[in-house]
Design an enzyme around this catalytic site. Structure first.
Site, short mmCIF file in Angstrom:
data_model
loop_
_atom_site.label_atom_id
_atom_site.label_comp_id
_atom_site.label_asym_id
_atom_site.label_seq_id
_atom_site.Cartn_x
_atom_site.Cartn_y
_atom_site.Cartn_z
N ARG A 233 0.85 -1.18 0.00
CA ARG A 233 0.00 0.00 0.00
C ARG A 233 0.89 1.23 0.00
NH1 ARG A 233 -3.31 -2.81 -1.62
NH2 ARG A 233 -5.37 -3.30 -0.79
N GLU A 262 -2.84 7.61 -4.17
CA GLU A 262 -4.01 6.98 -4.80
C GLU A 262 -5.28 7.35 -4.05
OE1 GLU A 262 -3.47 2.60 -5.74
OE2 GLU A 262 -1.53 3.07 -4.87
N HIS A 292 -0.92 0.21 -9.59
CA HIS A 292 -1.61 -0.69 -8.66
C HIS A 292 -2.22 -1.89 -9.41
CE1 HIS A 292 -3.62 -0.80 -4.46
NE2 HIS A 292 -3.58 -2.02 -4.97
#
Ligand code: 3PG
Length: 318
Positions: A233, A262, A292
């Site tokens: 992440r 993001e 991603h």
């Protein structure tokens, strides 16, 4: 089981509907509904399927009287208040077994691309530039890879690395690694990771504990210059700190499939005006970026729903 109903709120491979219907569970498409509309109808359902479209927070959960499960079609659970859901008797399910191989392969791909200058070399050859010495590669063989987080993703990455002749160290605060299954992995302390790592790969979920875990003081503890891979992440890494380490040369290169910039759903970058650290990353030769997609392969798309459907069917059998 015929009376059970599941609401899909995120796009998902169609095999899911097929498997769920086959088990006698009704599956309704709610992908066109807003979060508010979903909340209005939530008490018609025993379960909800979601990826990362919106947060399942207290306001949402407080409206749920019938819900038995929340099924996350993927791995990361940071958009779901799992603790509160459990307190309310709602089981949270995810399917990291479905995309772990994709993540493992993607991390290897980024690393090989970086170590062999493939991005630059490809662009040069397309322009008729033929540089051999300047594009001489670096081997993975003999390097020490430090894996932080040895769940589904970290262990899949280790498994893919097996044939490369690297030394694999793994640090996981919560998992005792089964040496029978992973004889080629040395479970170690964070201090040893700091001391011996050449290539750092992050495979931890985003939690209050891991948010900005990789910050200035974390980077400063490494004894050697390192390469960093983040397929976990974006917010696990302080991008400003990463930028500073790249500038200083203590991080030699970074392979980033995720960015802290993001949006919640991962479908877009959040800011119109990106901060300096982002501007630095996008122009840097030392950085490989992808949007991603580490866990997103054609195969994982289907594997995730097969895992998820099976877990739901087993849960509803109880
Ligand atoms: C995951 O956690 O499974 C991946 O990060 C992908 O998530 P997404 O399918 O919600 O984008």
């Amino acid at each position: 089981m015929a009376t059970h109903k599941v609401l899909l709120v995120d796009t998902i491979h169609p095999v899911f509907n097929h498997l769920i219907n086959q088990a006698g569970i009704q599956c309704d498409d709610g992908t066109h509904l807003s979060k508010e509309e979903i909340i209005e109808r939530i008490n018609e359902y025993d379960g909800i399927e979601i990826r990362s479209r919106f947060k399942i927070d207290k306001a949402f959960l407080d409206q749920c009287n019938r819900l038995k499960f929340i099924a996350r079609a993927g791995a990361g659970m940071e958009n779901i208040d799992v603790k509160l859901a459990y307190e309310k008797g709602i089981v949270c399910i995810n399917a990291p077994e479905g995309n772990r191989d994709a993540v493992g392969e993607h991390a290897i791909g980024m690393l090989l691309m970086f170590f062999n200058h493939l991005k630059r070399a490809d662009a040069e050859v397309r322009q008729g530039i033929w540089k051999r010495e300047e594009n001489r590669g670096t081997e993975l063989q003999g390097k020490t890879v430090g894996i932080i987080g040895f769940g589904n993703m970290g262990s899949a990455f280790a498994e893919k690395l097996k044939g490369f002749g690297v030394r694999i160290l793994a640090y996981d605060k919560y998992i005792t690694i089964d040496q029978t299954n992973f004889p080629y992995v040395t479970q170690t302390t964070l201090e040893t990771v700091f001391e011996q790592t050449d290539i750092l790969s992050l495979h931890i979920p985003l939690t209050a504990e891991t948010n900005y875990l990789v910050n200035d003081s974390f980077f400063q503890q490494f004894k050697k210059p390192i390469y960093v891979i983040n397929t976990a992440r974006g917010k696990v890494v302080d991008t400003n700190a990463l930028m500073n380490q790249l500038k200083a040369g203590s991080v030699i290169g970074a392979c980033l499939d995720v960015l802290e910039y993001e949006s919640i759903s991962f479908e877009q970058l959040a800011h119109a005006n990106m901060p300096e650290a982002f501007q630095y990353l996008v122009q840097s030769e030392k950085v490989i970026l992808s949007p991603h997609i580490g866990g997103w392969t054609h195969e994982s798309n289907e594997k995730i729903v097969r895992v998820l459907a099976e877990k739901i069917i087993q849960l509803l059998k109880k």
